[in-house]
Scaffold this active site. Structure first.
Site, short mmCIF file in Angstrom:
data_model
loop_
_atom_site.label_atom_id
_atom_site.label_comp_id
_atom_site.label_asym_id
_atom_site.label_seq_id
_atom_site.Cartn_x
_atom_site.Cartn_y
_atom_site.Cartn_z
N GLY A 394 60.76 161.64 121.94
CA GLY A 394 60.81 162.76 122.06
C GLY A 394 59.68 163.48 122.52
O GLY A 394 58.79 163.28 123.27
N SER A 395 59.88 165.14 122.54
CA SER A 395 58.86 165.62 123.04
C SER A 395 57.34 165.56 122.45
O SER A 395 56.52 166.45 122.96
CB SER A 395 59.23 167.09 122.80
OG SER A 395 60.47 167.55 123.28
N ALA A 396 57.25 164.86 121.36
CA ALA A 396 55.90 164.67 121.17
C ALA A 396 54.95 164.15 122.03
O ALA A 396 53.66 164.06 121.83
CB ALA A 396 55.94 163.82 119.71
N LYS A 398 54.86 164.94 125.18
CA LYS A 398 54.29 166.02 126.15
C LYS A 398 53.15 166.22 126.60
O LYS A 398 52.71 166.80 127.53
CB LYS A 398 55.14 167.17 125.93
CG LYS A 398 56.79 167.17 126.07
CD LYS A 398 57.48 168.34 125.75
CE LYS A 398 58.88 168.25 126.26
NZ LYS A 398 59.90 169.17 125.45
#
Length: 700
Positions: A394-396, A398
């Site tokens: 997931g967003s980790a 980015k």
């Protein structure tokens, strides 16, 4: 009156046939030749044959040495060798099976063999046939075809014995309890090579057994009382899955590596590392066996023994991990996972994982894992899950997305504001961020990281893939969009294996770039941009965040800091090798580009925007920087897969601290939590990992 011319009768002359005379002469000549040959052998070669009678052969006998030990970064013993009494047997060159059985029978009356030692049917039959009467009976029972081959020649003793064994096994033998004990001993003794030493019993040998064996050594030739070692773990089960295992002498060499290890000089019953650190550093830990020259007389008796080399104990490993800190990480990870279970948020979860690394060197500071069976709810240690399991994070990720876009030139440090409108594709649910659509009209890169905007990242992918977005229409990406994004990701470690010094590491799982019809997976390219497609291991995640923390250097993770000789009487010797930090690559971003992402990650914790994702950690001092992540996942029941599996959430976290001088980087993942979970379990783990590291290392 006899007449005067009467003659006396003549005797008949004896005649010996010529053939008989010739035969006698031939016998005489052969006898003379034999006497001459005997005289020649005695007089001319007598000394040579006398020397042959007195001849001795020399053999080299090796013996195992103590295995190297494992210490933590503070010098605390993690894995040691526990000395214990042992009953051993050295097999003589001329000993017979009947003699071995006699010793085994006597020894069985002096020691108690554990019932757990496996006794096979073949072991029982070999022991049974070692008795002379039983072997003779088995030999008499052989059929003609078993005793003679098709040509009528008598089979060898080895061939006949195999038939005797087969016949006896078919008939079956019944051994008493005492005979079974003796058979266990016999199997160990008979399996030894000539002049080699094997351990009969080395676990639970009592003082009484030592005394009894010592008193009767003359009755049990070849048996001795000595010492042996077993691996001990002063820290209990902490890090056991990382440290690995060592085979027992009974297990010996692993079957799948047998030929390779034998070629390296191992014996079949040698103890070797079978997994992870014990296996990876087998060559270091095993040491060098002692070598003894044994002289054996022509009559198979040992005439002399001389130690050629006394052996060298295995070298020790000094790890990068502080065992006190490791226990803290293990404890908080388990506590938070159990809290998730109690809250009903982990009904489908298969565990939780955490890892910490020095971002400047690559030294692993802790690695912990809890594996959970969703069906039985049983938990087990799985620290290795940090290197051999991968997840959609997931967003980790980015931070890598933004830096990739900056390096690609589609945004710049001074010009990076984008509209924050949701993306609509045909026949696809709206693609947006967690917060409600319309919350922000536009965001810059720092803000997008703080509130974890998925829309911002998808817009970066559109620009990198040179695609024009029109609502409700298919996106026409260039075929290289996946290649572009993944090439940047891999610079940070999201893709290739990290190279950590542990066997069993896996790499990323990269999702397919095209669908079954050969069309580019445009929607998946968007998913990739915000971490919802490819899967990474946790050690890759900590390598990635370390690369950002240290200014762009992808460091090779390692767990062994140094190799050190074993000193005398338990002391440590000289350092023979130390791990030098290894830079795998330098990511070519500028300092201004890096500052954008670092500021965004600082604001994730310390910013003021309402949708900031890790503001509860802003009270940690010194300050830390971070990036949270959630990813959609599904629970797949391996026993009952369904077309519509329950939706779950992978909750992830990466961070480094202190923000202005990073000394620790961390990565955490709680896979397959309930889709509506709001527990922030990974942030609780992160708080403890950072605060306790500060405390143990006096960072203020």
């Amino acid at each position: 009156m006899h007449s005067g011319n009467q003659q006396t009768p003549q005797r008949k002359k004896s005649k010996i046939p010529f053939r008989l005379n010739f035969l006698l002469l031939l016998v005489f000549l052969l006898f003379a030749a034999l006497m001459a040959q005997l005289a020649y052998l005695q007089v001319v070669n007598g000394d040579m044959f006398q020397a042959e009678v007195e001849r001795t052969d020399s053999s080299i006998v090796t013996k195992e040495v103590a295995r190297g030990q494992v210490y933590d970064s503070k010098g605390r013993l993690l894995v040691g060798n526990e000395p214990e009494s042992a009953i051993t047997y050295t097999k003589n060159a001329s000993v017979t099976a009947a003699q071995i059985r006699a010793v085994a029978d006597r020894l069985a009356t002096l020691i108690q063999m554990p019932d757990t030692i496996k006794l096979t049917k073949r072991d029982e039959v070999d022991y049974y046939l070692a008795k002379k009467e039983n072997l003779e009976a088995a030999g008499k029972a052989l059929t003609k075809s078993q005793k003679y081959n098709a040509a009528g020649d008598e089979r060898s003793g080895t061939e006949q014995y195999q038939f005797e064994v087969a016949n006896t096994m078919a008939k079956g033998v019944t051994l008493s309890k005492s005979e079974q004990d003796a058979a266990r001993i016999y199997a160990r003794m008979a399996g030894a090579y000539q002049l080699s030493t094997v351990t009969i019993k080395n676990s639970g040998v009592t003082a009484t057994e030592v005394a009894q064996v010592s008193e009767h050594l003359t009755e049990i030739p070849g048996v001795s009382v000595g010492t042996d070692w077993e691996r001990s773990y002063p820290n209990g089960n902490s890090m056991r899955s990382v440290i690995g295992s060592v085979s027992s002498e009974q297990q010996g060499l692993p079957e799948d590596e047998l030929n390779s290890l034998l070629a390296q000089g191992y014996s079949r019953n040698d103890r070797v590392g079978t997994s992870y650190l014990e296996k990876a550093y087998e060559g270091v830990l095993k040491g060098t066996k002692s070598r003894t020259q044994v002289d054996v007389h022509a009559n198979n008796s040992v005439t002399d023994e001389q130690t050629i080399y006394g052996g060298k104990a295995g070298d020790n490993l000094n790890l990068t991990i502080d065992s006190d800190y490791q226990k803290i990480v293990e404890k908080v990870l388990k506590e938070q996972f159990d809290r998730a279970k109690s809250a009903g948020d982990a009904q489908y979860s298969d565990g939780a994982y955490a890892i910490a690394m020095n971002p400047k060197t690559g030294a692993i500071l802790a690695m912990a894992g809890v594996q959970n069976d969703p069906k039985t709810k049983k938990e087990s240690d799985d620290a290795l899950g940090t290197i051999n399991r991968n997840f959609v994070m997931g967003s980790a990720v980015k931070g890598a997305t933004v830096l990739g876009a900056l390096m690609d030139g589609v945004i710049t440090p001074s010009s990076n504001t984008q509209v924050d409108d949701p993306i609509y594709l045909p026949a696809t649910p709206v693609k947006k961020s967690v917060y409600p659509a319309g919350t922000y009209s536009s965001l810059n890169a720092v803000q997008a990281l703080e509130v974890s905007s998925n829309i911002y990242m998808m817009n970066l992918a559109l620009k990198e893939g040179k695609a024009r977005y029109v609502p409700h229409q298919l996106i026409n990406f260039g075929n290289n969009v996946f290649t572009i994004m993944r090439s940047y990701f891999s610079m940070f470690g999201l893709g290739p294996k990290t190279g950590i010094d542990l066997p069993g590491e896996i790499g990323s799982y990269l999702g397919p770039t095209h669908n079954d019809e050969g069309q580019l997976n445009s929607g998946k390219a968007l998913d990739l941009s915000y971490g919802n497609y490819d899967q990474y291991t946790l050690v890759q995640m900590v390598q990635y965040i370390s690369t950002i923390a240290n200014g762009g250097y992808r460091m090779k993770p390692y767990i062994v800091q140094s190799i050190q000789e074993n000193g005398t009487e338990g002391t440590k010797g000289a350092i023979v090798d130390s791990t030098t930090p290894t830079i795998l690559n330098r990511v070519p971003f500028t300092q201004d580009e890096l500052n954008v992402v670092k500021q965004g990650m600082y604001n994730v914790v310390h910013g003021s925007m309402a949708w900031g994702t890790a503001h509860p950690l802003k009270d940690i001092t010194p300050a830390m920087s971070a990036k949270t992540g959630t990813a959609q996942s599904f629970y797949i029941d391996p026993d009952h897969p369904t077309a519509n599996p329950p939706e779950t959430t992978n909750s992830s976290f990466v961070g480094f601290a202190p923000s202005n001088d990073p000394q620790i980087a961390i990565a955490i993942v709680f896979p397959n939590l309930d889709a509506d979970s709001e527990g922030n379990y990974n942030q609780q783990v992160a708080r403890t990992m950072i605060e306790q590291y500060y405390k143990l290392n006096n960072i203020k």
